[in-house]
Design a protein around this motif. Structure first.
Motif, PDB file in Angstrom:
ATOM      1  N   VAL A 182      -4.639  45.941   3.831  1.00  0.00           N
ATOM      2  CA  VAL A 182      -5.889  46.160   2.798  1.00  0.00           C
ATOM      3  C   VAL A 182      -6.913  46.274   3.859  1.00  0.00           C
ATOM      4  O   VAL A 182      -6.991  46.124   5.078  1.00  0.00           O
ATOM      5  N   SER A 183      -8.124  46.612   3.289  1.00  0.00           N
ATOM      6  CA  SER A 183      -9.260  46.592   4.265  1.00  0.00           C
ATOM      7  C   SER A 183      -9.974  45.424   3.815  1.00  0.00           C
ATOM      8  O   SER A 183      -9.929  44.715   2.929  1.00  0.00           O
ATOM      9  N   ILE A 184     -10.668  44.857   5.102  1.00  0.00           N
ATOM     10  CA  ILE A 184     -11.284  43.720   5.044  1.00  0.00           C
ATOM     11  C   ILE A 184     -12.730  43.635   5.709  1.00  0.00           C
ATOM     12  O   ILE A 184     -13.020  44.623   6.595  1.00  0.00           O
ATOM     13  N   ASN A 185     -13.665  42.959   5.490  1.00  0.00           N
ATOM     14  CA  ASN A 185     -14.912  42.653   5.718  1.00  0.00           C
ATOM     15  C   ASN A 185     -15.072  41.079   5.756  1.00  0.00           C
ATOM     16  O   ASN A 185     -14.841  40.411   5.194  1.00  0.00           O
ATOM     17  N   ASN A 186     -16.130  40.779   6.632  1.00  0.00           N
ATOM     18  CA  ASN A 186     -16.662  39.280   6.522  1.00  0.00           C
ATOM     19  C   ASN A 186     -18.125  39.216   6.585  1.00  0.00           C
ATOM     20  O   ASN A 186     -18.880  40.069   7.389  1.00  0.00           O
ATOM     21  N   ALA A 187     -18.719  38.365   5.836  1.00  0.00           N
ATOM     22  CA  ALA A 187     -19.989  37.777   6.170  1.00  0.00           C
ATOM     23  C   ALA A 187     -19.991  37.282   7.452  1.00  0.00           C
ATOM     24  O   ALA A 187     -19.209  36.636   8.062  1.00  0.00           O
ATOM     25  N   HIS A 188     -21.266  37.036   8.077  1.00  0.00           N
ATOM     26  CA  HIS A 188     -21.353  36.134   9.309  1.00  0.00           C
ATOM     27  C   HIS A 188     -20.995  34.635   8.512  1.00  0.00           C
ATOM     28  O   HIS A 188     -21.420  34.313   7.598  1.00  0.00           O
ATOM     29  N   SER A 189     -20.140  33.934   9.231  1.00  0.00           N
ATOM     30  CA  SER A 189     -19.605  32.798   9.043  1.00  0.00           C
ATOM     31  C   SER A 189     -19.150  31.893  10.189  1.00  0.00           C
ATOM     32  O   SER A 189     -18.115  32.160  10.844  1.00  0.00           O
ATOM     33  N   THR A 190     -20.047  30.984  10.553  1.00  0.00           N
ATOM     34  CA  THR A 190     -19.684  29.903  11.676  1.00  0.00           C
ATOM     35  C   THR A 190     -18.322  29.216  11.244  1.00  0.00           C
ATOM     36  O   THR A 190     -17.581  28.820  12.409  1.00  0.00           O
ATOM     37  N   THR A 191     -18.015  29.080  10.056  1.00  0.00           N
ATOM     38  CA  THR A 191     -16.743  28.316   9.641  1.00  0.00           C
ATOM     39  C   THR A 191     -15.485  29.295  10.132  1.00  0.00           C
ATOM     40  O   THR A 191     -14.589  28.749  10.745  1.00  0.00           O
ATOM     41  N   LEU A 192     -15.457  30.507   9.704  1.00  0.00           N
ATOM     42  CA  LEU A 192     -14.643  31.587  10.022  1.00  0.00           C
ATOM     43  C   LEU A 192     -14.558  31.706  11.582  1.00  0.00           C
ATOM     44  O   LEU A 192     -13.367  32.012  12.145  1.00  0.00           O
ATOM     45  N   GLU A 193     -15.595  31.507  12.262  1.00  0.00           N
ATOM     46  CA  GLU A 193     -15.533  31.457  13.778  1.00  0.00           C
ATOM     47  C   GLU A 193     -14.888  30.232  14.306  1.00  0.00           C
ATOM     48  O   GLU A 193     -14.016  30.446  15.223  1.00  0.00           O
ATOM     49  N   GLU A 194     -15.152  28.950  13.622  1.00  0.00           N
ATOM     50  CA  GLU A 194     -14.505  27.992  14.233  1.00  0.00           C
ATOM     51  C   GLU A 194     -13.214  27.819  13.884  1.00  0.00           C
ATOM     52  O   GLU A 194     -12.517  27.081  14.527  1.00  0.00           O
ATOM     53  N   ILE A 195     -12.648  28.375  12.773  1.00  0.00           N
ATOM     54  CA  ILE A 195     -11.031  28.445  12.368  1.00  0.00           C
ATOM     55  C   ILE A 195     -10.488  29.430  13.433  1.00  0.00           C
ATOM     56  O   ILE A 195      -9.170  29.571  13.358  1.00  0.00           O
ATOM     57  N   GLY A 196     -10.820  30.206  14.187  1.00  0.00           N
ATOM     58  CA  GLY A 196     -10.524  31.213  15.034  1.00  0.00           C
ATOM     59  C   GLY A 196     -10.333  32.468  14.349  1.00  0.00           C
ATOM     60  O   GLY A 196      -9.963  33.665  15.099  1.00  0.00           O
ATOM     61  N   PHE A 197     -10.917  32.789  13.273  1.00  0.00           N
ATOM     62  CA  PHE A 197     -10.540  34.029  12.523  1.00  0.00           C
ATOM     63  C   PHE A 197     -11.321  35.282  12.906  1.00  0.00           C
ATOM     64  O   PHE A 197     -10.860  36.160  13.115  1.00  0.00           O
ATOM     65  N   ILE A 198     -12.475  35.002  13.261  1.00  0.00           N
ATOM     66  CA  ILE A 198     -13.263  36.228  13.775  1.00  0.00           C
ATOM     67  C   ILE A 198     -12.911  36.755  15.086  1.00  0.00           C
ATOM     68  O   ILE A 198     -12.818  38.018  15.169  1.00  0.00           O
ATOM     69  N   THR A 199     -12.355  35.746  15.991  1.00  0.00           N
ATOM     70  CA  THR A 199     -11.778  36.119  17.153  1.00  0.00           C
ATOM     71  C   THR A 199     -10.663  36.825  17.039  1.00  0.00           C
ATOM     72  O   THR A 199     -10.427  38.035  17.460  1.00  0.00           O
ATOM     73  N   TYR A 200      -9.730  36.534  15.911  1.00  0.00           N
ATOM     74  CA  TYR A 200      -8.602  37.046  15.833  1.00  0.00           C
ATOM     75  C   TYR A 200      -8.648  38.464  15.090  1.00  0.00           C
ATOM     76  O   TYR A 200      -7.956  39.171  15.446  1.00  0.00           O
ATOM     77  N   ILE A 201      -9.478  38.716  14.183  1.00  0.00           N
ATOM     78  CA  ILE A 201      -9.728  40.232  13.625  1.00  0.00           C
ATOM     79  C   ILE A 201     -10.290  40.954  14.428  1.00  0.00           C
ATOM     80  O   ILE A 201     -10.340  42.145  14.096  1.00  0.00           O
ATOM     81  N   LYS A 202     -10.643  40.645  15.621  1.00  0.00           N
ATOM     82  CA  LYS A 202     -11.312  41.604  16.639  1.00  0.00           C
ATOM     83  C   LYS A 202     -10.126  42.387  17.496  1.00  0.00           C
ATOM     84  O   LYS A 202     -10.543  43.442  17.864  1.00  0.00           O
ATOM     85  N   GLY A 203      -8.950  41.692  17.343  1.00  0.00           N
ATOM     86  CA  GLY A 203      -7.874  42.356  18.063  1.00  0.00           C
ATOM     87  C   GLY A 203      -6.989  43.051  16.893  1.00  0.00           C
ATOM     88  O   GLY A 203      -7.683  43.627  15.674  1.00  0.00           O
ATOM     89  N   GLU A 204      -5.842  43.372  17.223  1.00  0.00           N
ATOM     90  CA  GLU A 204      -4.696  44.195  16.408  1.00  0.00           C
ATOM     91  C   GLU A 204      -4.477  43.118  15.195  1.00  0.00           C
ATOM     92  O   GLU A 204      -3.944  42.007  15.519  1.00  0.00           O
TER      93      GLU A 204
END
Length: 234
Positions: A75-97
């Motif tokens: 599926v396609s995904i997008n995210n709002a800016h979220s410090t919470t998503l950053e803190e659980i490591g998800f933003i770093t994760y979705i920058k990769g494969e």
């Protein structure tokens, strides 16, 4: 269990309340503390009563794994800016494969501001899964959030196919009145501190405010809420 590292540590609550004198007074705010098990259970029951699907986990590592499992492959995904998503490591994760098509990457790679804004309005808002946090979750089962541009409230309200809200238990409040109080007195000053770092602006603004009282009767499973028994984000 390890999670990807948050690369924006300077924008976390802990750091902002140390480095920005406009928010140092918030360091010990009750809005920054994890909620009790009783309040988490009340919020979960309220959300479910209002038609939202709710998942409760204990740690940010649990949240990282849970969020991965909630999003179907392809599926396609997008995210709002979220410090919470950053803190659980998800933003770093979705920058990769990943198994998903990350539209956010395509948007930020567009350097023409007019074209980038158009991508946010079109592709960014209409993804299959939109990931975000909120400023408050009430014990009555409501969600409250806001933003400056409208690029967050639009996808959450209608445009995205599915929405996953990820929130620490520090976001739990009693009711609508306290939700606004938390946003205005806690989340907004801290977001303003963040934008001073990220964009060099003097402050943010609650230009758009969205209060969601129940799941849509036309698509009851569209919005899911992942509650974490930790203090995360603002």
């Amino acid at each position: 269990m390890s999670i990807p590292q948050n690369t924006n540590l300077a924008e976390t609550f802990a750091e902002l309340t140390k480095t920005d004198d406009k928010v140092t007074s918030l360091a010990n705010s009750h809005f920054s503390k994890p909620a009790s098990a009783e309040r988490i259970n009340a919020a979960k029951a309220g959300l479910e009563k209002n038609g939202f699907k709710v998942h409760v986990v204990n740690t940010r590592a649990d949240a990282f794994e849970a969020l991965k499992n909630l999003i179907p492959a392809g599926v396609s995904i997008n995210n709002a800016h979220s410090t919470t998503l950053e803190e659980i490591g998800f933003i770093t994760y979705i920058k990769g494969e990943t198994p998903w098509k990350n539209i956010h990457g395509s948007i930020v790679h567009e350097k023409d501001p007019v074209k980038q804004a158009d991508l946010r309005r079109t592709l960014g808002s209409t993804v299959d899964y939109y990931l975000t946090s909120v400023a408050a979750v009430t014990e009555t089962g409501h969600l409250a959030h806001g933003d400056l541009s409208g690029s967050k409230v639009g996808p959450v309200a209608f445009a995205a196919g599915n929405v996953i809200v990820v929130a620490g238990s520090n976001k739990i409040v009693k009711d609508e009145h306290e939700a606004w109080k938390r946003m205005e007195e806690h989340a907004w000053p801290l977001e303003s501190a963040r934008v001073r770092i990220a964009y060099g602006l003097p402050q943010s603004s609650i230009t758009h405010f969205e209060y969601i009282r129940q799941a849509s009767p036309f698509n009851a499973n569209r919005v899911q809420v992942l509650l974490i028994n930790e203090a995360l984000g603002y």
